[in-house]
Design a protein around this motif. Structure first.
Motif, PDB file in Angstrom:
ATOM      1  N   GLY A 241     -26.304 -36.498  -2.356  1.00 50.87           N
ATOM      2  CA  GLY A 241     -26.913 -37.623  -3.058  1.00 50.87           C
ATOM      3  C   GLY A 241     -25.867 -38.637  -3.471  1.00 50.87           C
ATOM      4  O   GLY A 241     -24.719 -38.295  -3.766  1.00 50.87           O
ATOM      5  N   GLY A 242     -26.240 -39.896  -3.466  1.00 49.68           N
ATOM      6  CA  GLY A 242     -25.298 -40.951  -3.783  1.00 49.68           C
ATOM      7  C   GLY A 242     -24.165 -40.974  -2.773  1.00 49.68           C
ATOM      8  O   GLY A 242     -24.387 -40.922  -1.567  1.00 49.68           O
ATOM      9  N   ASP A 243     -22.930 -41.030  -3.254  1.00 50.37           N
ATOM     10  CA  ASP A 243     -21.760 -41.036  -2.384  1.00 50.37           C
ATOM     11  C   ASP A 243     -21.130 -39.655  -2.261  1.00 50.37           C
ATOM     12  O   ASP A 243     -20.007 -39.521  -1.776  1.00 50.37           O
ATOM     13  N   ASP A 244     -21.835 -38.620  -2.717  1.00 54.02           N
ATOM     14  CA  ASP A 244     -21.270 -37.275  -2.770  1.00 54.02           C
ATOM     15  C   ASP A 244     -21.727 -36.418  -1.602  1.00 54.02           C
ATOM     16  O   ASP A 244     -22.918 -36.393  -1.254  1.00 54.02           O
ATOM     17  N   TYR A 245     -20.747 -35.701  -1.035  1.00 45.45           N
ATOM     18  CA  TYR A 245     -21.003 -34.842   0.116  1.00 45.45           C
ATOM     19  C   TYR A 245     -20.213 -33.550  -0.029  1.00 45.45           C
ATOM     20  O   TYR A 245     -19.288 -33.460  -0.845  1.00 45.45           O
ATOM     21  N   ARG A 246     -20.588 -32.569   0.735  1.00 43.45           N
ATOM     22  CA  ARG A 246     -19.895 -31.281   0.717  1.00 43.45           C
ATOM     23  C   ARG A 246     -19.681 -30.828   2.153  1.00 43.45           C
ATOM     24  O   ARG A 246     -20.605 -30.822   2.963  1.00 43.45           O
ATOM     25  N   ILE A 247     -18.457 -30.471   2.451  1.00 41.04           N
ATOM     26  CA  ILE A 247     -18.128 -30.009   3.792  1.00 41.04           C
ATOM     27  C   ILE A 247     -17.553 -28.599   3.705  1.00 41.04           C
ATOM     28  O   ILE A 247     -16.706 -28.302   2.855  1.00 41.04           O
ATOM     29  N   THR A 248     -18.053 -27.727   4.547  1.00 35.94           N
ATOM     30  CA  THR A 248     -17.587 -26.346   4.628  1.00 35.94           C
ATOM     31  C   THR A 248     -16.916 -26.149   5.977  1.00 35.94           C
ATOM     32  O   THR A 248     -17.347 -26.710   6.984  1.00 35.94           O
ATOM     33  N   GLY A 249     -15.853 -25.360   5.988  1.00 38.19           N
ATOM     34  CA  GLY A 249     -15.164 -25.135   7.251  1.00 38.19           C
ATOM     35  C   GLY A 249     -14.244 -23.939   7.186  1.00 38.19           C
ATOM     36  O   GLY A 249     -14.135 -23.255   6.159  1.00 38.19           O
ATOM     37  N   ASP A 250     -13.578 -23.664   8.293  1.00 40.86           N
ATOM     38  CA  ASP A 250     -12.660 -22.542   8.418  1.00 40.86           C
ATOM     39  C   ASP A 250     -11.232 -23.019   8.173  1.00 40.86           C
ATOM     40  O   ASP A 250     -10.726 -23.883   8.900  1.00 40.86           O
ATOM     41  N   LEU A 251     -10.598 -22.450   7.158  1.00 37.75           N
ATOM     42  CA  LEU A 251      -9.206 -22.751   6.838  1.00 37.75           C
ATOM     43  C   LEU A 251      -8.344 -21.581   7.291  1.00 37.75           C
ATOM     44  O   LEU A 251      -8.603 -20.430   6.912  1.00 37.75           O
ATOM     45  N   THR A 252      -7.322 -21.882   8.101  1.00 34.12           N
ATOM     46  CA  THR A 252      -6.433 -20.844   8.614  1.00 34.12           C
ATOM     47  C   THR A 252      -5.030 -21.026   8.047  1.00 34.12           C
ATOM     48  O   THR A 252      -4.410 -22.081   8.216  1.00 34.12           O
ATOM     49  N   ILE A 253      -4.560 -19.992   7.338  1.00 31.84           N
ATOM     50  CA  ILE A 253      -3.213 -19.938   6.779  1.00 31.84           C
ATOM     51  C   ILE A 253      -2.655 -18.555   7.084  1.00 31.84           C
ATOM     52  O   ILE A 253      -3.369 -17.549   6.932  1.00 31.84           O
ATOM     53  N   LEU A 254      -1.402 -18.475   7.523  1.00 32.31           N
ATOM     54  CA  LEU A 254      -0.768 -17.197   7.842  1.00 32.31           C
ATOM     55  C   LEU A 254      -1.565 -16.402   8.869  1.00 32.31           C
ATOM     56  O   LEU A 254      -1.571 -15.175   8.858  1.00 32.31           O
ATOM     57  N   GLY A 255      -2.288 -17.100   9.726  1.00 32.87           N
ATOM     58  CA  GLY A 255      -3.091 -16.426  10.733  1.00 32.87           C
ATOM     59  C   GLY A 255      -4.397 -15.866  10.213  1.00 32.87           C
ATOM     60  O   GLY A 255      -5.148 -15.244  10.963  1.00 32.87           O
ATOM     61  N   VAL A 256      -4.695 -16.083   8.934  1.00 33.23           N
ATOM     62  CA  VAL A 256      -5.937 -15.611   8.319  1.00 33.23           C
ATOM     63  C   VAL A 256      -6.909 -16.775   8.221  1.00 33.23           C
ATOM     64  O   VAL A 256      -6.562 -17.838   7.701  1.00 33.23           O
ATOM     65  N   THR A 257      -8.118 -16.579   8.709  1.00 36.03           N
ATOM     66  CA  THR A 257      -9.142 -17.622   8.687  1.00 36.03           C
ATOM     67  C   THR A 257     -10.268 -17.228   7.744  1.00 36.03           C
ATOM     68  O   THR A 257     -10.880 -16.165   7.896  1.00 36.03           O
TER      69      THR A 257
END
Length: 205
Positions: free
Chosen positions: A123-139
């Protein structure tokens, strides 16, 4: 990335409507592929130190792309690659420790990556994005709350979009477990890390 479908205050207070009904021709015109401009983009982090203060840092070398869908924001996508050697907290000794085997092990894992899997309009200018973050080979999944800052043509003729965002994570979930106990109780480095994003992206020709 879903940064479209801007609504006025009255619309925000009403139940959500399909994305197609909320998008104006002006906003739909922003649809396309974009390249993140690293010289005008900041990805920062904040960690609690010794239980009493915050240490701030940023990653200075990054590359990324956005595919923005102005007709259906849920189909927007984002991709980001960060060079871990570019980590900077303003203190060379601390940076060296963070890059070492105690933390990011940059010789073995030189890059941190993010790949979006879902985008939601809040709503408005607000959004939410979900994704896969990989650090040290861990996702693992991470959710980022975003605010659309607008679009503009810069003096060089580039079509730009901008947004800012924030997220929180527990570093231990990515295998970042090094710590030291304090005599007064607690630990030297917080498990919770706050992330801050200021993104500028240029529309591809």
């Amino acid at each position: 990335m879903g940064i479209f479908g801007r609504k006025n205050t009255a619309e925000t207070a009403t139940p959500a409507v399909p994305a197609q009904a909320a998008v104006s021709p002006e906003l739909a015109a922003l649809t396309g592929d974009y390249t993140i401009d690293p010289s005008h983009t900041t990805i920062g982090f904040v960690a609690r130190h010794a239980m009493v203060t915050n240490v701030k840092g940023a990653f200075l070398d990054l590359a990324g792309s956005l595919n923005l869908n102005g007709t259906d924001p849920s189909k927007s996508k984002a991709s980001l690659d960060v060079k871990m050697d570019s980590l900077d907290t303003g203190n060379a000794d601390r940076d060296g420790h963070l890059k070492s085997a105690d933390f990011f092990k940059i010789d073995e894992h030189p890059t941190m990556t993010f790949r979006s899997t879902r985008t939601e309009a809040l709503g408005g200018d607000d959004y939410r994005i979900t994704g896969d973050l990989t650090i040290l080979g861990v996702t693992r999944p991470i959710t980022i709350d975003l605010e659309f800052n607008g679009s503009a043509k810069d003096p060089f003729g580039n079509e730009r979009v901008g947004f800012e965002g924030k997220a929180e994570l527990l570093r231990s979930e990515w295998g970042l477990t090094w710590n030291a106990a304090l005599e007064t109780g607690g630990v030297l480095v917080s498990d919770k890390i706050k992330l801050n994003f200021d993104i500028s992206a240029i529309k591809n020709a």
